[in-house]
Write a protein that holds these residues in place. Sequence first.
Motif, mmCIF file in Angstrom:
data_model
loop_
_atom_site.group_PDB
_atom_site.id
_atom_site.type_symbol
_atom_site.label_atom_id
_atom_site.label_comp_id
_atom_site.label_asym_id
_atom_site.label_seq_id
_atom_site.Cartn_x
_atom_site.Cartn_y
_atom_site.Cartn_z
ATOM 1 N N LYS A 211 -6.102 -6.269 -25.189
ATOM 2 C CA LYS A 211 -4.992 -6.495 -23.699
ATOM 3 C C LYS A 211 -5.056 -7.503 -23.121
ATOM 4 C CE LYS A 211 -6.232 -1.542 -23.578
ATOM 5 N NZ LYS A 211 -6.462 -0.599 -22.973
ATOM 6 N N GLU A 212 -5.900 -7.914 -23.343
ATOM 7 C CA GLU A 212 -6.110 -9.735 -22.591
ATOM 8 C C GLU A 212 -4.513 -10.935 -23.461
ATOM 9 O OE1 GLU A 212 -7.220 -12.963 -19.385
ATOM 10 O OE2 GLU A 212 -7.402 -9.901 -19.917
ATOM 11 N N ILE A 213 -5.355 -10.639 -24.811
ATOM 12 C CA ILE A 213 -4.534 -11.083 -25.698
ATOM 13 C C ILE A 213 -2.561 -10.788 -25.188
ATOM 14 C CG2 ILE A 213 -3.918 -11.024 -27.662
ATOM 15 C CD1 ILE A 213 -6.409 -11.803 -28.928
ATOM 16 N N VAL A 214 -2.605 -9.393 -25.383
ATOM 17 C CA VAL A 214 -1.286 -9.471 -24.645
ATOM 18 C C VAL A 214 -1.187 -9.466 -23.404
ATOM 19 C CG1 VAL A 214 0.121 -6.605 -24.707
ATOM 20 C CG2 VAL A 214 -1.447 -7.546 -26.264
ATOM 21 N N ARG A 215 -1.560 -9.570 -22.401
ATOM 22 C CA ARG A 215 -1.070 -10.013 -21.291
ATOM 23 C C ARG A 215 -1.217 -11.296 -20.954
ATOM 24 N NH1 ARG A 215 -3.622 -11.395 -15.923
ATOM 25 N NH2 ARG A 215 -5.485 -12.205 -16.810
ATOM 26 N N ILE A 216 -1.952 -12.515 -21.654
ATOM 27 C CA ILE A 216 -1.819 -14.141 -21.663
ATOM 28 C C ILE A 216 0.036 -14.315 -22.064
ATOM 29 C CG2 ILE A 216 -2.209 -16.073 -22.117
ATOM 30 C CD1 ILE A 216 -4.925 -14.526 -21.962
ATOM 31 N N GLU A 217 -0.086 -13.374 -23.797
ATOM 32 C CA GLU A 217 1.387 -14.257 -24.253
ATOM 33 C C GLU A 217 2.369 -12.860 -23.359
ATOM 34 O OE1 GLU A 217 2.879 -13.040 -28.332
ATOM 35 O OE2 GLU A 217 0.548 -13.457 -28.465
ATOM 36 N N ALA A 218 2.670 -11.973 -23.096
ATOM 37 C CA ALA A 218 3.668 -11.185 -22.212
ATOM 38 C C ALA A 218 4.175 -11.932 -21.315
ATOM 39 C CB ALA A 218 3.214 -10.204 -21.349
ATOM 40 N N PHE A 219 2.551 -13.101 -20.006
ATOM 41 C CA PHE A 219 3.083 -13.704 -19.068
ATOM 42 C C PHE A 219 4.063 -14.884 -19.739
ATOM 43 C CE2 PHE A 219 2.139 -17.897 -17.324
ATOM 44 C CZ PHE A 219 2.100 -17.924 -16.068
ATOM 45 N N TRP A 220 3.706 -15.994 -20.532
ATOM 46 C CA TRP A 220 4.309 -16.611 -21.238
ATOM 47 C C TRP A 220 5.513 -16.381 -21.303
ATOM 48 C CZ3 TRP A 220 2.937 -21.708 -19.873
ATOM 49 C CH2 TRP A 220 1.926 -22.056 -19.078
ATOM 50 N N ILE A 221 5.314 -15.294 -22.480
ATOM 51 C CA ILE A 221 6.813 -14.938 -22.906
ATOM 52 C C ILE A 221 7.962 -14.514 -21.475
ATOM 53 C CG2 ILE A 221 8.031 -12.868 -23.518
ATOM 54 C CD1 ILE A 221 5.651 -12.583 -25.889
ATOM 55 N N ASP A 222 7.300 -14.207 -20.785
ATOM 56 C CA ASP A 222 7.827 -13.838 -19.421
ATOM 57 C C ASP A 222 8.794 -15.173 -19.044
ATOM 58 O OD1 ASP A 222 8.621 -11.006 -19.382
ATOM 59 O OD2 ASP A 222 6.863 -11.019 -17.564
ATOM 60 N N THR A 223 7.887 -16.125 -18.730
ATOM 61 C CA THR A 223 8.263 -17.462 -18.189
ATOM 62 C C THR A 223 9.155 -17.870 -18.899
ATOM 63 O OG1 THR A 223 5.653 -17.669 -17.280
ATOM 64 C CG2 THR A 223 7.398 -20.068 -17.048
ATOM 65 N N TRP A 224 9.010 -18.084 -19.952
ATOM 66 C CA TRP A 224 10.004 -18.735 -21.030
ATOM 67 C C TRP A 224 11.475 -18.047 -21.374
ATOM 68 C CZ3 TRP A 224 12.350 -22.417 -22.176
ATOM 69 C CH2 TRP A 224 13.536 -22.447 -23.596
ATOM 70 N N LEU A 225 11.637 -16.643 -20.843
ATOM 71 C CA LEU A 225 12.293 -16.291 -20.863
ATOM 72 C C LEU A 225 13.637 -15.590 -19.062
ATOM 73 C CD1 LEU A 225 12.269 -12.404 -22.760
ATOM 74 C CD2 LEU A 225 13.362 -14.210 -23.531
ATOM 75 N N LYS A 226 13.042 -16.037 -18.493
ATOM 76 C CA LYS A 226 13.162 -15.692 -17.329
ATOM 77 C C LYS A 226 14.203 -17.210 -17.430
ATOM 78 C CE LYS A 226 9.291 -15.116 -14.835
ATOM 79 N NZ LYS A 226 8.305 -15.142 -13.503
ATOM 80 N N SER A 227 13.939 -18.336 -17.642
ATOM 81 C CA SER A 227 14.170 -20.162 -17.271
ATOM 82 C C SER A 227 15.708 -19.943 -18.329
ATOM 83 C CB SER A 227 13.310 -20.361 -17.967
ATOM 84 O OG SER A 227 13.340 -20.744 -19.530
ATOM 85 N N GLN A 228 15.879 -18.657 -18.656
ATOM 86 C CA GLN A 228 17.077 -18.693 -20.087
ATOM 87 C C GLN A 228 18.173 -17.611 -19.788
ATOM 88 O OE1 GLN A 228 17.731 -20.789 -22.933
ATOM 89 N NE2 GLN A 228 15.809 -21.311 -21.269
ATOM 90 N N TYR A 229 17.657 -16.975 -18.789
ATOM 91 C CA TYR A 229 18.652 -15.908 -18.078
ATOM 92 C C TYR A 229 18.869 -15.775 -16.229
ATOM 93 C CZ TYR A 229 18.849 -13.489 -22.191
ATOM 94 O OH TYR A 229 19.402 -13.565 -24.185
ATOM 95 N N ASP A 230 20.089 -15.289 -15.353
ATOM 96 C CA ASP A 230 19.811 -14.786 -14.390
ATOM 97 C C ASP A 230 18.891 -13.685 -14.041
ATOM 98 O OD1 ASP A 230 21.563 -17.561 -14.206
ATOM 99 O OD2 ASP A 230 23.404 -16.164 -14.669
ATOM 100 N N GLY A 231 18.941 -12.536 -14.490
ATOM 101 C CA GLY A 231 17.979 -11.789 -14.449
ATOM 102 C C GLY A 231 17.492 -10.830 -15.267
ATOM 103 N N ILE A 232 16.385 -10.120 -14.962
ATOM 104 C CA ILE A 232 15.339 -10.148 -16.314
ATOM 105 C C ILE A 232 14.536 -8.388 -15.800
ATOM 106 C CG2 ILE A 232 12.931 -10.169 -17.202
ATOM 107 C CD1 ILE A 232 14.679 -11.894 -18.480
ATOM 108 N N GLU A 233 14.699 -7.650 -16.129
ATOM 109 C CA GLU A 233 14.795 -6.237 -16.321
ATOM 110 C C GLU A 233 13.197 -6.315 -17.034
ATOM 111 O OE1 GLU A 233 14.880 -4.113 -13.566
ATOM 112 O OE2 GLU A 233 16.368 -4.873 -12.407
ATOM 113 N N ARG A 234 11.777 -5.926 -16.900
ATOM 114 C CA ARG A 234 11.166 -5.345 -17.498
ATOM 115 C C ARG A 234 11.126 -4.067 -16.933
ATOM 116 N NH1 ARG A 234 10.190 -9.256 -14.350
ATOM 117 N NH2 ARG A 234 9.769 -11.147 -14.980
ATOM 118 N N ARG A 235 10.442 -3.006 -19.236
ATOM 119 C CA ARG A 235 9.393 -1.501 -19.289
ATOM 120 C C ARG A 235 8.419 -2.157 -19.947
ATOM 121 N NH1 ARG A 235 13.013 -2.092 -15.310
ATOM 122 N NH2 ARG A 235 14.642 -0.571 -15.376
#
Length: 368
Positions: A211-235
């Motif tokens: 789960k820690e691996i998932v949490r770290i990877e999700a953080f970096w995925i979020d960081t990149w996608l937020k730089s590419q889109y004006d709006g981000i919704e997560r589920r």
Amino acid sequence: MTRTVERDLRRFNEIVRGKIRKDLRRYVNHGEMIGRKGRETVSIPVPNIEIPHFQHGQKGSGGTGQGEGDPGQPIGRGEDEGEGIGPAGNEPGRHIREVEVSFDELAEMLAQDLELPNIIPKGQDSIQAIKNKYNTISRTGPNSLRHLKRTYKQALKREMASGTYQPERPIIIPGRDDERYRSWTSVPQPQANAAIFYVMDVSGSMTDEQKEIVRIEAFWIDTWLKSQYDGIERRYVVHDAVAHEVNEDTFYRVRESGGTKISSAYHKVDQIIQRDFPPELWNIYIFQFSDGDNWGEDSQACTKFLTDELLPVANLFCYGQVRSPYGSGEYIKDLKRILEANDNLILSEIDSKDGIYDSIKLFLGKGK
């Protein structure tokens, strides 16, 4: 003097960012900065940075700490001295500074280091954002928006039209009717939006380390996608034999037991898409993490549902299989059978935290 200081500051910031880029793989793989994130910045411990300091000139004629002193009088301790416990050593100290870096800078570093292409949103940018532009003039408004040039020009025109203007005594006194103010118009602008789904197997075979691996990877995925889109919704969706939509905190903390039925998570994601994110209006990303253990008869139903329902509407469907001492790891073999026919399906095998960096590059390297 000011230009010299600004140049030195820019150079210092370049050195700091260079050290962060140099160690980026370590930061990514081991999540050293995730607990240090604020609303807009991340605090990063950077070792061995020389902090700029003032260079004093020649000693003056007086001041605090100067004078003859008395014999035997002890010299006061400095503020930064240690406790003096233990024998003297011969090794230099390890200097670590906390450096604030914005998420945009972090995304830029990630893109440069992983060679990530910019994402091209699919379809029409149908969701509209309203932006106000100050591009007109009004006869009313607050004093803070008063347009002085237009006001005096209007007063001059009035006096010239009425014959009261005196060129030899060009004094213009604007009246209330002369006042002009900056005003705005509301302009609708296309706004690219992304819906990100994080799906995780929380059956008994998924340990805290996975789960820690998932949490770290999700953080970096979020960081990149937020730089590419004006709006981000997560589920967030978790599942064992049954799937549930949960909040972010529950996603990383919940621990279940029992069997695993991955198709339940796929059906839950599809329900949320139909409810909240019409595919023609949203760029949809699905990141699934599991140890690859699934109820045998369910895997065929999973690949069929993926092919028929989720893959046609998703920009990317990324499956990360985290190595577990308990999971069978068989599910990725079923996904490989449909991999060639679906270029938006990406598979990654993550053996440990050291594999996070390469997994992110694999997931985001296509720029979809």
